[in-house]
Design a protein around this motif. Structure first.
Motif, PDB file in Angstrom:
ATOM      1  N   ILE A  65      -8.084 -12.544   0.547  1.00  0.00           N
ATOM      2  CA  ILE A  65      -9.128 -11.699  -0.040  1.00  0.00           C
ATOM      3  C   ILE A  65      -9.215 -10.369   0.698  1.00  0.00           C
ATOM      4  O   ILE A  65      -9.287  -9.296   0.085  1.00  0.00           O
ATOM      5  N   LEU A  66      -9.161 -10.440   2.033  1.00  0.00           N
ATOM      6  CA  LEU A  66      -9.245  -9.227   2.842  1.00  0.00           C
ATOM      7  C   LEU A  66      -8.066  -8.295   2.579  1.00  0.00           C
ATOM      8  O   LEU A  66      -8.227  -7.064   2.478  1.00  0.00           O
ATOM      9  N   SER A  67      -6.864  -8.882   2.471  1.00  0.00           N
ATOM     10  CA  SER A  67      -5.687  -8.041   2.247  1.00  0.00           C
ATOM     11  C   SER A  67      -5.733  -7.382   0.873  1.00  0.00           C
ATOM     12  O   SER A  67      -5.371  -6.209   0.718  1.00  0.00           O
ATOM     13  N   GLY A  68      -6.179  -8.109  -0.148  1.00  0.00           N
ATOM     14  CA  GLY A  68      -6.297  -7.532  -1.486  1.00  0.00           C
ATOM     15  C   GLY A  68      -7.307  -6.396  -1.523  1.00  0.00           C
ATOM     16  O   GLY A  68      -7.055  -5.326  -2.105  1.00  0.00           O
ATOM     17  N   VAL A  69      -8.457  -6.616  -0.890  1.00  0.00           N
ATOM     18  CA  VAL A  69      -9.481  -5.568  -0.816  1.00  0.00           C
ATOM     19  C   VAL A  69      -8.959  -4.367  -0.036  1.00  0.00           C
ATOM     20  O   VAL A  69      -9.239  -3.208  -0.378  1.00  0.00           O
ATOM     21  N   SER A  70      -8.165  -4.639   1.022  1.00  0.00           N
ATOM     22  CA  SER A  70      -7.606  -3.548   1.837  1.00  0.00           C
ATOM     23  C   SER A  70      -6.671  -2.668   1.015  1.00  0.00           C
ATOM     24  O   SER A  70      -6.676  -1.436   1.147  1.00  0.00           O
ATOM     25  N   VAL A  71      -5.856  -3.293   0.176  1.00  0.00           N
ATOM     26  CA  VAL A  71      -4.943  -2.515  -0.666  1.00  0.00           C
ATOM     27  C   VAL A  71      -5.730  -1.603  -1.612  1.00  0.00           C
ATOM     28  O   VAL A  71      -5.440  -0.412  -1.761  1.00  0.00           O
ATOM     29  N   ILE A  72      -6.767  -2.173  -2.247  1.00  0.00           N
ATOM     30  CA  ILE A  72      -7.560  -1.387  -3.202  1.00  0.00           C
ATOM     31  C   ILE A  72      -8.307  -0.261  -2.497  1.00  0.00           C
ATOM     32  O   ILE A  72      -8.307   0.893  -2.951  1.00  0.00           O
ATOM     33  N   LEU A  78       0.825  -1.204   0.000  1.00  0.00           N
ATOM     34  CA  LEU A  78       0.000   0.000   0.000  1.00  0.00           C
ATOM     35  C   LEU A  78       0.862   1.258   0.000  1.00  0.00           C
ATOM     36  O   LEU A  78       0.622   2.209  -0.762  1.00  0.00           O
ATOM     37  N   LEU A  79       1.892   1.271   0.851  1.00  0.00           N
ATOM     38  CA  LEU A  79       2.778   2.439   0.921  1.00  0.00           C
ATOM     39  C   LEU A  79       3.531   2.649  -0.392  1.00  0.00           C
ATOM     40  O   LEU A  79       3.737   3.786  -0.827  1.00  0.00           O
ATOM     41  N   ASP A  80       3.928   1.546  -1.044  1.00  0.00           N
ATOM     42  CA  ASP A  80       4.642   1.666  -2.313  1.00  0.00           C
ATOM     43  C   ASP A  80       3.737   2.178  -3.426  1.00  0.00           C
ATOM     44  O   ASP A  80       4.157   2.979  -4.270  1.00  0.00           O
ATOM     45  N   GLY A 123       3.338   5.781  -2.988  1.00  0.00           N
ATOM     46  CA  GLY A 123       4.538   6.492  -3.406  1.00  0.00           C
ATOM     47  C   GLY A 123       4.852   6.352  -4.874  1.00  0.00           C
ATOM     48  O   GLY A 123       5.848   6.898  -5.363  1.00  0.00           O
ATOM     49  N   GLY A 124       4.031   5.590  -5.618  1.00  0.00           N
ATOM     50  CA  GLY A 124       4.248   5.443  -7.053  1.00  0.00           C
ATOM     51  C   GLY A 124       5.248   4.382  -7.430  1.00  0.00           C
ATOM     52  O   GLY A 124       5.671   4.290  -8.577  1.00  0.00           O
ATOM     53  N   ASN A 125       5.647   3.524  -6.490  1.00  0.00           N
ATOM     54  CA  ASN A 125       6.619   2.459  -6.782  1.00  0.00           C
ATOM     55  C   ASN A 125       5.872   1.123  -6.949  1.00  0.00           C
ATOM     56  O   ASN A 125       5.614   0.419  -5.982  1.00  0.00           O
ATOM     57  N   GLU A 126       5.521   0.787  -8.180  1.00  0.00           N
ATOM     58  CA  GLU A 126       4.672  -0.378  -8.402  1.00  0.00           C
ATOM     59  C   GLU A 126       5.451  -1.690  -8.324  1.00  0.00           C
ATOM     60  O   GLU A 126       4.931  -2.691  -7.849  1.00  0.00           O
ATOM     61  N   PHE A 127       6.694  -1.706  -8.789  1.00  0.00           N
ATOM     62  CA  PHE A 127       7.446  -2.965  -8.762  1.00  0.00           C
ATOM     63  C   PHE A 127       7.682  -3.482  -7.345  1.00  0.00           C
ATOM     64  O   PHE A 127       7.445  -4.663  -7.067  1.00  0.00           O
ATOM     65  N   PRO A 128       8.150  -2.634  -6.394  1.00  0.00           N
ATOM     66  CA  PRO A 128       8.319  -3.131  -5.021  1.00  0.00           C
ATOM     67  C   PRO A 128       7.027  -3.663  -4.430  1.00  0.00           C
ATOM     68  O   PRO A 128       7.040  -4.592  -3.636  1.00  0.00           O
ATOM     69  N   ALA A 129       5.889  -3.071  -4.795  1.00  0.00           N
ATOM     70  CA  ALA A 129       4.621  -3.550  -4.254  1.00  0.00           C
ATOM     71  C   ALA A 129       4.383  -5.005  -4.652  1.00  0.00           C
ATOM     72  O   ALA A 129       3.998  -5.835  -3.835  1.00  0.00           O
ATOM     73  N   VAL A 130       4.620  -5.306  -5.911  1.00  0.00           N
ATOM     74  CA  VAL A 130       4.435  -6.688  -6.375  1.00  0.00           C
ATOM     75  C   VAL A 130       5.447  -7.608  -5.705  1.00  0.00           C
ATOM     76  O   VAL A 130       5.112  -8.681  -5.220  1.00  0.00           O
ATOM     77  N   PHE A 131       6.691  -7.183  -5.649  1.00  0.00           N
ATOM     78  CA  PHE A 131       7.751  -8.023  -5.080  1.00  0.00           C
ATOM     79  C   PHE A 131       7.498  -8.346  -3.618  1.00  0.00           C
ATOM     80  O   PHE A 131       7.547  -9.498  -3.194  1.00  0.00           O
ATOM     81  N   PHE A 132       7.206  -7.304  -2.825  1.00  0.00           N
ATOM     82  CA  PHE A 132       7.026  -7.511  -1.397  1.00  0.00           C
ATOM     83  C   PHE A 132       5.741  -8.270  -1.087  1.00  0.00           C
ATOM     84  O   PHE A 132       5.675  -9.025  -0.128  1.00  0.00           O
ATOM     85  N   THR A 133       4.714  -8.049  -1.895  1.00  0.00           N
ATOM     86  CA  THR A 133       3.472  -8.801  -1.675  1.00  0.00           C
ATOM     87  C   THR A 133       3.702 -10.291  -1.916  1.00  0.00           C
ATOM     88  O   THR A 133       3.258 -11.140  -1.147  1.00  0.00           O
ATOM     89  N   ILE A 134       4.404 -10.612  -2.981  1.00  0.00           N
ATOM     90  CA  ILE A 134       4.726 -12.020  -3.257  1.00  0.00           C
ATOM     91  C   ILE A 134       5.565 -12.603  -2.118  1.00  0.00           C
ATOM     92  O   ILE A 134       5.302 -13.703  -1.622  1.00  0.00           O
ATOM     93  N   LEU A 135       6.568 -11.850  -1.700  1.00  0.00           N
ATOM     94  CA  LEU A 135       7.459 -12.324  -0.648  1.00  0.00           C
ATOM     95  C   LEU A 135       6.697 -12.588   0.647  1.00  0.00           C
ATOM     96  O   LEU A 135       6.876 -13.619   1.299  1.00  0.00           O
ATOM     97  N   ALA A 136       5.835 -11.648   1.015  1.00  0.00           N
ATOM     98  CA  ALA A 136       5.113 -11.775   2.279  1.00  0.00           C
ATOM     99  C   ALA A 136       4.060 -12.872   2.224  1.00  0.00           C
ATOM    100  O   ALA A 136       3.882 -13.623   3.183  1.00  0.00           O
ATOM    101  N   THR A 137       3.365 -13.000   1.102  1.00  0.00           N
ATOM    102  CA  THR A 137       2.271 -13.972   1.036  1.00  0.00           C
ATOM    103  C   THR A 137       2.767 -15.396   0.861  1.00  0.00           C
ATOM    104  O   THR A 137       1.972 -16.334   0.916  1.00  0.00           O
ATOM    105  N   ILE A 138       4.075 -15.557   0.649  1.00  0.00           N
ATOM    106  CA  ILE A 138       4.623 -16.918   0.728  1.00  0.00           C
ATOM    107  C   ILE A 138       4.329 -17.491   2.109  1.00  0.00           C
ATOM    108  O   ILE A 138       4.217 -18.704   2.291  1.00  0.00           O
TER     109      ILE A 138
END
Length: 365
Positions: free
Chosen positions: A151-158, A115-117, A120-135
């Protein structure tokens, strides 16, 4: 509806069984914690360094700092707990609970960073860290908890993107987030299925290795595996040692098949007498029963034993036989080792044996 409810309850119980999933979790948890620890450590150093160099920083910087510190502390605490508890016996439940908690912290951390990324307009770190954390969800291995959280976390980000900066809520970002979470959910489900399959096989092999084929009771292997806890625990318990009377006479007269039937019959009746107790066929014609939670019912159990197993006539393959067991009892005393309790019960059984044999005129051993 009742069948579906029964199926759902069975699956919840199955996926929540820490004995099944514990080995799988421990297998990958070390690598997972190490990976997130390294990320948290270096990012934390960078944010701390920047805090001293730059006077005015955006509020997101301090949220980053807090989130990485929480992950860093959780990584150290979880790793130390696993290291110091890994070799202890009966530790599966504690370790799995710690790993579950760590995985959920990592999941919340991943959502926060994403969410913070995005803000801040940093889309790549958002994908990377989300994948890393949801492992971490792969470690939880319980879709009844993990999928709703995903599902809750995805909705929370949006929703967070919408309320903080609606301009971030573009069609492209929504599609990226949705596809990412769907992929993670599918991979998690597949990984869960493989893990449960492996764990089921391991659990089945462990179970059959501790079951006596003749009687269906716990075998000698299971008996020796459980003895340590009786030396460590201070709880009261009773040990009942039992032996089949006249078995050699039956074997010599009618054959070993008839003697085996007597042992099998004893194994079938004993659980109906000593209800909710640990009963073992320790070899030959010997049985051991350990009474723990049902200790107040010991006298009642012994009365039932005298009525049903001290002597009864049975028929096998058209031949009239008798089933008779001698028994010895000893109740654990404070500070006493299990071996001492067992020896007292064994001596009591040899006192009881000639009394029962004389009472019913039983010949032979």
């Amino acid at each position: 509806m009742s069948k579906f409810k029964s199926f759902l309850q069975k699956q919840v119980k199955r996926f929540s069984n820490y004995e099944l999933i514990g080995g799988y979790i421990k297998r990958f948890s070390g690598l997972y914690i190490t990976l997130l620890f390294v990320v948290a450590f270096f990012e934390l150093l960078l944010f701390v360094r920047e805090s001293f160099l730059v006077r005015s920083l955006p509020w997101r910087h301090y949220l980053y700092l807090i989130s990485y510190f929480v992950l860093f502390a959780a990584s150290i605490a979880s790793a130390l707990f696993i290291i110091f508890n890994n070799k202890r016996e009966n530790n599966e439940k504690r370790i799995v609970t710690v790993i579950h908690s760590y995985a959920l912290i990592a999941l919340i951390w991943g959502v926060t960073i994403s969410l913070l990324d995005y803000i801040g307009g940093n889309e790549f770190p958002a994908v990377f860290f989300t994948i890393l954390a949801t492992i971490g969800g792969l470690l939880v291995l319980n879709p009844f908890i993990y999928v709703p959280l995903m599902i809750l976390s995805g909705v929370s980000v949006i929703l967070g993107m919408y309320f903080i900066n609606p301009s971030l809520l573009s069609a492209g970002n929504i599609i990226n987030i949705s596809v990412l979470y769907i992929m993670i959910a599918v991979v998690s489900y597949r990984t869960t299925a493989v893990a449960i399959s492996e764990a089921d096989q391991k659990h089945f092999l462990t179970k059959i290795s501790q079951i006596d084929a003749l009687t269906g009771l716990k075998n000698e292997n299971a008996y020796y595996r459980c003895l340590d806890k009786f030396d460590k625990d201070a709880e009261n318990y009773a040990v009942i040692v039992m032996d089949v009377n006249g078995l050699k006479h039956t074997d010599d007269t009618y054959g070993h098949r008839y003697g085996a039937y007597l042992i099998q019959s004893a194994g079938r009746i004993l659980p109906t007498v000593f209800k909710n107790c640990d009963i073992f066929h320790t070899g030959g014609d010997e049985f051991v029963c350990i009474v723990t939670t049902e200790l107040p019912k010991l006298d009642e159990y012994l009365e039932d034993f005298a009525k049903t197993l001290e002597y009864q006539q049975i028929t096998f393959d058209g031949q009239e036989l008798f089933l008779s067991l001698a028994r010895g009892v000893a109740i654990h005393q404070k500070g006493e080792k299990y071996s001492d309790v067992y020896q007292r019960a064994d001596r009591d059984m040899y006192v009881n044996k000639p009394i029962v044999k004389a009472k019913y005129n039983i010949q032979g051993r």
